[in-house]
Write a protein that holds these residues in place. Structure first.
Motif, PDB file in Angstrom:
ATOM      1  N   THR A   1      -2.585   5.161  -0.988  1.00  0.00           N
ATOM      2  CA  THR A   1      -1.487   4.026  -1.433  1.00  0.00           C
ATOM      3  C   THR A   1      -1.192   3.203  -0.461  1.00  0.00           C
ATOM      4  O   THR A   1      -1.693   2.403   0.334  1.00  0.00           O
ATOM      5  N   ALA A   2      -0.091   2.037  -0.830  1.00  0.00           N
ATOM      6  CA  ALA A   2       0.384   1.242  -0.393  1.00  0.00           C
ATOM      7  C   ALA A   2       1.373   1.242   1.378  1.00  0.00           C
ATOM      8  O   ALA A   2       1.273   0.139   2.353  1.00  0.00           O
ATOM      9  N   SER A   3       1.362   2.663   1.636  1.00  0.00           N
ATOM     10  CA  SER A   3       2.055   3.196   2.462  1.00  0.00           C
ATOM     11  C   SER A   3       1.459   3.412   3.837  1.00  0.00           C
ATOM     12  O   SER A   3       1.029   3.845   4.332  1.00  0.00           O
ATOM     13  N   LEU A   4       0.686   2.474   4.062  1.00  0.00           N
ATOM     14  CA  LEU A   4      -0.347   1.812   5.259  1.00  0.00           C
ATOM     15  C   LEU A   4       0.383   2.657   6.463  1.00  0.00           C
ATOM     16  O   LEU A   4      -0.244   2.708   7.154  1.00  0.00           O
TER      17      LEU A   4
ATOM     18  N   ASN B   1       3.652   7.465  -7.550  1.00  0.00           N
ATOM     19  CA  ASN B   1       3.422   8.440  -6.115  1.00  0.00           C
ATOM     20  C   ASN B   1       2.325   9.301  -6.489  1.00  0.00           C
ATOM     21  O   ASN B   1       1.531  10.026  -6.072  1.00  0.00           O
ATOM     22  N   VAL B   2       2.901   9.946  -7.674  1.00  0.00           N
ATOM     23  CA  VAL B   2       2.401  11.170  -7.473  1.00  0.00           C
ATOM     24  C   VAL B   2       0.534  10.560  -8.320  1.00  0.00           C
ATOM     25  O   VAL B   2      -0.337  10.928  -7.798  1.00  0.00           O
ATOM     26  N   LEU B   3       1.081   9.713  -9.068  1.00  0.00           N
ATOM     27  CA  LEU B   3      -0.660   8.986  -9.348  1.00  0.00           C
ATOM     28  C   LEU B   3      -1.041   8.734  -8.333  1.00  0.00           C
ATOM     29  O   LEU B   3      -2.628   9.151  -8.281  1.00  0.00           O
ATOM     30  N   MET B   4      -0.257   7.734  -7.568  1.00  0.00           N
ATOM     31  CA  MET B   4      -2.022   7.230  -6.944  1.00  0.00           C
ATOM     32  C   MET B   4      -1.945   8.600  -5.751  1.00  0.00           C
ATOM     33  O   MET B   4      -2.987   8.217  -4.748  1.00  0.00           O
TER      34      MET B   4
ATOM     35  N   VAL C   1      -2.933  -0.596  -9.291  1.00  0.00           N
ATOM     36  CA  VAL C   1      -2.364  -0.595  -8.811  1.00  0.00           C
ATOM     37  C   VAL C   1      -1.538   0.023  -7.682  1.00  0.00           C
ATOM     38  O   VAL C   1      -0.963  -1.191  -6.898  1.00  0.00           O
ATOM     39  N   ARG C   2      -2.262   0.265  -6.455  1.00  0.00           N
ATOM     40  CA  ARG C   2      -2.476   0.290  -5.169  1.00  0.00           C
ATOM     41  C   ARG C   2      -2.851  -1.932  -4.773  1.00  0.00           C
ATOM     42  O   ARG C   2      -1.390  -2.278  -4.138  1.00  0.00           O
ATOM     43  N   ASP C   3      -3.174  -2.235  -5.558  1.00  0.00           N
ATOM     44  CA  ASP C   3      -2.953  -4.520  -5.143  1.00  0.00           C
ATOM     45  C   ASP C   3      -2.567  -4.933  -5.872  1.00  0.00           C
ATOM     46  O   ASP C   3      -0.996  -5.810  -5.073  1.00  0.00           O
TER      47      ASP C   3
ATOM     48  N   GLN D   1       0.427  -6.100  -3.207  1.00  0.00           N
ATOM     49  CA  GLN D   1       1.810  -8.205  -3.635  1.00  0.00           C
ATOM     50  C   GLN D   1       3.087  -8.066  -3.139  1.00  0.00           C
ATOM     51  O   GLN D   1       3.490  -9.195  -2.896  1.00  0.00           O
ATOM     52  N   GLY D   2       3.741  -6.159  -3.584  1.00  0.00           N
ATOM     53  CA  GLY D   2       5.020  -6.890  -3.148  1.00  0.00           C
ATOM     54  C   GLY D   2       5.911  -6.888  -1.297  1.00  0.00           C
ATOM     55  O   GLY D   2       6.524  -7.124  -0.666  1.00  0.00           O
TER      56      GLY D   2
END
Length: 194
Positions: free
Chosen positions: A114-117, A171-174, A182-184, A188-189
């Motif tokens: 996810t984007a939650s690095l 969240n579930v999808l990722m 979606v992650r990209d 971007q946000g």
């Protein structure tokens, strides 16, 4: 007198579950509060180190949606149970997720796909806030007609997607089936991407 005591059992169950989830997470080594040393009612910045560390944040919306979903599921599976006991059952499910979500397995999965690095798990106070948010969603769902509950869930999901580029659905999808596009879009946000 026995009837009055029986009415308190679900409340005792709720308090007991909240305490048990907090105790389990403490035993797992989760921090009780934000390492910043204080607790805020609301953390507005998703990309900050305070996200998932204070009482509520943008992901609280997802936990409210959990309450709607658990209400619908338990009304279907256990219609003969009282509303109070269905709320207890919903909290058992939510509490189990809060414990699982804060294990290295799930934390690492969030960070990988996810984007939650920079996600390192929830503080205990945030986890308790998430559990209470689920109960709030459950209580609201119990009072709304079906169309109202569906509209509320769509609104909560839509607001979260618009503001933070994330919600329960994404969240579930990722977590289960990561989609790079979606992650990209989510990245971007981030403040550094602007």
């Amino acid at each position: 007198m026995a009837r009055v005591r029986a009415r308190w059992w679900p409340w005792a169950g709720i308090v007991g579950i909240l305490a048990a989830v907090a105790a389990i997470q403490f035993a797992m080594g989760r921090v009780p509060i934000c390492s910043c040393g204080y607790v805020k009612l609301w953390e507005n910045q998703v990309w900050s180190s305070g996200n998932s560390q204070h009482l509520t944040d943008w992901y609280t919306l997802s936990h409210i949606v959990h309450g709607f979903l658990f209400y619908a599921l338990l009304a279907w599976l256990r219609p003969s149970w009282s509303l109070a006991w269905r709320a207890v059952a919903a909290l058992v499910i939510e509490g189990a997720w809060e414990v699982l979500e804060n294990t290295p397995l799930i934390i690492d999965r969030y960070r990988e796909v996810t984007a939650s690095l920079d996600y390192y798990g929830d503080s205990i106070v945030n986890s308790v806030g998430d559990n209470v948010a689920m109960l709030v969603g459950f209580a609201i769902a119990a009072r709304l007609p079906v169309w109202g509950a569906v509209a509320a869930v769509l609104a909560l999901e839509g607001v979260a997607a618009w503001v933070i580029r994330d919600n329960l659905t994404l969240n579930v999808l990722m977590l289960l089936w990561p989609v790079e596009a979606v992650r990209d879009w989510q990245v971007q946000g981030a403040p550094t991407a602007r």
